[in-house]
Design an enzyme around this catalytic site. Structure first.
Site, PDB file in Angstrom:
ATOM      1  CG  ASP A   1       4.072   0.991   4.836  1.00  0.00           C
ATOM      2  OD1 ASP A   1       4.287  -0.110   5.387  1.00  0.00           O
ATOM      3  OD2 ASP A   1       2.968   1.308   4.368  1.00  0.00           O
TER       4      ASP A   1
ATOM      5  CG  HIS B   1      -3.513   5.146   6.119  1.00  0.00           C
ATOM      6  ND1 HIS B   1      -4.653   4.493   6.549  1.00  0.00           N
ATOM      7  CD2 HIS B   1      -2.868   4.283   5.308  1.00  0.00           C
ATOM      8  CE1 HIS B   1      -4.692   3.294   6.011  1.00  0.00           C
ATOM      9  NE2 HIS B   1      -3.618   3.129   5.246  1.00  0.00           N
TER      10      HIS B   1
ATOM     11  CG  HIS C   1      -0.333   3.852   1.299  1.00  0.00           C
ATOM     12  ND1 HIS C   1       0.422   2.904   1.942  1.00  0.00           N
ATOM     13  CD2 HIS C   1      -1.620   3.623   1.663  1.00  0.00           C
ATOM     14  CE1 HIS C   1      -0.373   2.139   2.665  1.00  0.00           C
ATOM     15  NE2 HIS C   1      -1.623   2.555   2.513  1.00  0.00           N
TER      16      HIS C   1
ATOM     17  CD  GLN D   1     -10.066   2.494   5.531  1.00  0.00           C
ATOM     18  OE1 GLN D   1     -11.169   2.610   5.013  1.00  0.00           O
ATOM     19  NE2 GLN D   1      -9.645   3.290   6.492  1.00  0.00           N
TER      20      GLN D   1
ATOM     21  CG  ASN E   1      -6.577   1.888  -0.510  1.00  0.00           C
ATOM     22  OD1 ASN E   1      -6.670   2.208  -1.679  1.00  0.00           O
ATOM     23  ND2 ASN E   1      -5.517   1.263  -0.031  1.00  0.00           N
TER      24      ASN E   1
END
Length: 139
Positions: free
Chosen positions: A32, A101, A103, A95, A88
């Site tokens: 990230d 996606h 995490h 989101q 999310n």
């Protein structure tokens, strides 16, 4: 389908340089760019799906095994005390990028990275009614 105007489609498919840590036919996993903790990774499908409600079942079936693989590598590399696996859906759920996606966030005791919510009081009768309604919907 890959969306031309989706930043995560571009990241997942190599159109934008990343710090990639894993890739296969369906996913790219990157570090990230704004991590919660060192090693914070994102699992990005190469195809575009806005959220959990749209992702193909065959693709979604591969997400949790991949999350386990990434979490294991993070734990081995950083010796973290735990990991958060966060996904999310919708603005109300936090989101901010509308490309499915996941995490994977390495966690350490007392790291100050809080992912949580206040627990609410529940009425047992109401919970029982909700359980019955949801159970019927899932049959």
């Amino acid at each position: 389908m890959v969306k031309d105007d989706c930043i995560f489609c571009a990241l997942a498919n190599g159109a934008i340089p990343t710090n990639k840590i894993y890739e296969d036919d369906d996913f790219t996993v990157i570090l990230d760019a704004s991590p919660a903790n060192k090693g914070h990774a994102l699992i990005l499908p190469k195809q575009h799906y806005d959220n959990l409600f749209e992702i193909d079942d065959a693709v979604s079936a591969k997400v949790l095994p991949l999350a386990k693989k990434i979490a294991t590598a993070l734990k081995e590399e950083f010796g973290c005390d735990g990991v958060n696996v966060v996904q999310n859906n919708g603005t109300a759920a936090g989101q901010t990028v509308f490309h499915f996606h996941v995490h994977i966030i390495p966690r350490y005791d007392n790291d100050g990275c809080n992912i949580g919510w206040p627990q609410k009081e529940v009425n047992n009768e109401e919970q029982s009614e909700l359980a019955a309604k949801l159970s019927a919907r899932l049959k």
